[in-house]
Enzyme design. Structure first.
Site, short mmCIF file in Angstrom:
data_model
loop_
_atom_site.label_atom_id
_atom_site.label_comp_id
_atom_site.label_asym_id
_atom_site.label_seq_id
_atom_site.Cartn_x
_atom_site.Cartn_y
_atom_site.Cartn_z
N ARG A 1 -30.52 -10.33 5.99
CA ARG A 1 -29.94 -10.23 4.65
C ARG A 1 -30.99 -9.63 3.73
O ARG A 1 -32.08 -10.20 3.57
CB ARG A 1 -29.53 -11.63 4.17
N HIS B 1 -29.76 -8.58 -6.60
CA HIS B 1 -30.71 -9.70 -6.52
C HIS B 1 -31.70 -9.51 -7.68
O HIS B 1 -32.89 -9.29 -7.46
CB HIS B 1 -31.38 -9.73 -5.16
N GLU C 1 -27.20 -15.61 -6.69
CA GLU C 1 -27.58 -16.65 -7.63
C GLU C 1 -27.39 -16.24 -9.09
O GLU C 1 -28.37 -16.16 -9.86
CB GLU C 1 -29.03 -17.08 -7.39
N ASN D 1 -27.08 -21.05 -1.26
CA ASN D 1 -28.54 -21.17 -1.20
C ASN D 1 -28.92 -22.57 -1.66
O ASN D 1 -28.43 -23.03 -2.71
CB ASN D 1 -29.23 -20.17 -2.14
N TYR E 1 -32.33 -25.43 -1.98
CA TYR E 1 -33.75 -25.74 -1.83
C TYR E 1 -34.08 -27.20 -2.11
O TYR E 1 -34.89 -27.79 -1.43
CB TYR E 1 -34.58 -24.83 -2.75
N GLU F 1 -29.64 -18.73 2.07
CA GLU F 1 -31.07 -18.97 1.84
C GLU F 1 -31.36 -20.45 1.97
O GLU F 1 -30.63 -21.29 1.43
CB GLU F 1 -31.51 -18.57 0.42
O1 IFM Z 1 -37.47 -16.31 -3.94
C1 IFM Z 1 -36.29 -16.86 -4.39
C2 IFM Z 1 -35.14 -15.91 -4.13
O2 IFM Z 1 -35.34 -14.67 -4.72
C3 IFM Z 1 -33.85 -16.49 -4.69
N1 IFM Z 1 -33.63 -17.82 -4.21
C4 IFM Z 1 -34.73 -18.75 -4.31
C5 IFM Z 1 -35.97 -18.16 -3.69
C6 IFM Z 1 -37.14 -19.17 -3.79
O3 IFM Z 1 -37.40 -19.50 -5.12
#
Ligand code: IFM
Length: 477
Positions: A94, A138, A183, A313, A315, A379
């Protein structure tokens, strides 16, 4: 990958293996990057500045004064990077298209030299049996479009649709997987409300207008790509950064803060896309601040154009509190307060708490509330304070543990009913982590920025072996 130290040490087992091993052999595995974070070559072949080139020049905006000028020099080292992806045994890559590279200034015809780079990248991927997954946006908005008003201005949505069609016309014969936006929450909230990312504006109303125009641009692009498609395989999606939204306590203020956080973090995107309407409670919250989304006739129909996939995505998670540090539940302008509260769990180098259980919960909720299309984790990954040995090799067991726990969470959510079909680790390479510069390393492959040498970390070997094992093979020697 021929790092001897790693090869000897590659058979890492984790307590998540038995869960991960229940993923089907058909599950898709990949890795993700984005244009500005890795390409460098910002002046090459007719590229014009994006809002990130400008933002990086604002004193204090980016840690250490770092910029994406050189990044990982991927623009020149692309074949070598594709070879790395192949060695990892991945199905898919990706990447994003740099808008100011292919359409300088954000308007007009394609820049032949700029689009030729992505042409070569797609061909290189296909020649190596790797599926290209294209993200159209992006975060690198051409600076000229920001000067004309940026995402708070409706015209940017139309400019985005033109750009999307221009790229599709060039690559659509070979690329089936298209993501409109990456995002949009970050573009709107971090870029226009909080001002901590490009373009660095601090204007709540502008940020809310940006949300609507990002969604409109998404819907227009979906319509254009479907119309331009002449029978080639085509799968359209959007990628959202999502999280859970739990209250810190069961006080009314915290419950309300959690509702608002879910409203502005998740439902303001997914409700119009899935159901063709914005959430009533969010519109009421905005109206209380005298903010009104600039919705025109037909917009919601456009925004809710059918999708083929949803990219998620993830985290970390935080709990929501509706009181500030001093116990106030209103700010100086009388608006309700909302802040994230930590739990005291282990954190990554970003200060993000590691919460794989919340990931499983989030994915389960997405499958329940927004059903009907396959979900891909587009992600997931972690920055840690990597410590290379004398050869540059990083034995990043903390990253392996993070990845394994989150991949296991994907399988748990599948078993709870969510149709999740693939996982992309963020990121292939250490890269330019936006306002944090190069200090935060997310790669499963280390980049020595002085030499641009790529050195697969232990996590890269582990990822390759895990994929191989899930497919019924045994770990590579
Ligand atoms: O690096 C970023 C990415 O560009 C978008 N999602 C989160 C990642 C980590 O912060």
């Amino acid at each position: 990958m021929d790092t001897t130290a790693a090869t000897a040490d590659a058979r890492v087992t984790t307590r998540y293996d038995s869960t991960i091993d229940r993923l089907p052999a058909t599950f898709r595995w990949g890795t993700a990057t984005s244009a500005y974070q890795i390409e460098g070559a910002v002046d090459a072949d007719g590229r014009t500045p994006s809002i990130w080139d400008t933002f990086c020049r604002v004193p204090g905006a980016v840690d250490n004064g770092d910029t994406g000028d050189a990044a990982c020099d991927h623009y020149r080292r692309m074949p070598q990077d594709v070879a790395l992806i192949r060695e990892l045994g991945l199905d898919a890559y990706r990447f994003s298209i740099g808008w100011p590279r292919v359409q300088p200034g954000g308007k007009g015809p394609a820049n032949p030299a700029g689009i030729a780079f992505y042409d070569r990248l797609v061909d290189e991927l296909l020649a190596n049996d790797i599926e290209p997954w294209v993200t159209l946006y992006h975060w690198d908005l051409p600076q000229e479009l920001e000067d004309a008003g940026g995402w708070p201005d409706r015209d940017t949505a139309y400019r985005f649709a033109d750009y999307a069609e221009l790229v599709y016309n060039r690559l659509g014969d070979r690329v089936a997987h298209w993501t409109t936006l990456n995002e949009p929450w970050c573009s709107a909230m971090l870029g226009y409300v909080e001002g901590v990312q490009a373009p660095g504006r601090r204007d709540f109303a502008a940020g809310m207008h940006a949300i609507h125009h990002l969604l409109l641009g998404h819907g227009l692009a979906v319509e254009r790509l479907r119309a331009a498609n002449n029978g080639n395989p085509l799968e359209l999606g959007i990628t959202l950064n999502l999280s859970t939204a739990k209250p810190a306590t069961d006080s009314l203020a915290d419950l309300e803060a959690a509702r608002r956080s879910d409203g502005l973090g998740t439902r303001i995107y997914l409700d119009p896309i899935w159901h063709g309407r914005y959430p009533e409670d969010v519109l009421a919250d905005l109206a209380a601040r005298d903010v009104h989304l600039p919705i025109e006739d037909g917009d919601l129909q456009t925004i809710s154009a059918r999708l083929d996939t949803l990219g998620v995505n993830y985290y970390f998670s935080m709990r929501s509190s509706g009181v500030d540090e001093d116990g106030h539940d209103r700010d100086g302008n009388g608006h309700p307060v909302g802040r994230g509260v930590l739990y005291g769990l282990p954190q990554t180098a970003m200060g993000w708490e590691i919460m794989p259980d919340d990931f499983a919960e989030l994915l389960t909720r997405i499958g329940r509330d927004y059903p009907g299309v396959p979900v891909f984790v587009t992600e997931n990954g972690a920055a840690f304070r990597d410590e290379p040995d004398a050869t540059g090799f990083v034995a990043d067991r903390d990253r392996i543990d993070y990845l394994a726990s989150h991949i296991a969470a994907v399988q748990q959510a599948r078993e709870s009913g969510t149709d999740i079909r693939g996982y992309f680790v963020w990121s292939l390479l250490d890269n330019f982590e936006w306002a944090y510069g190069y200090d935060k390393r997310f790669g499963i492959v280390r980049v020595d920025y002085a030499t641009q040498q790529r050195i697969p970390k232990l996590s890269a070997h582990w990822y390759r072996d895990t994929i191989h094992r899930v497919r019924g093979g045994t770990a590579a020697a």
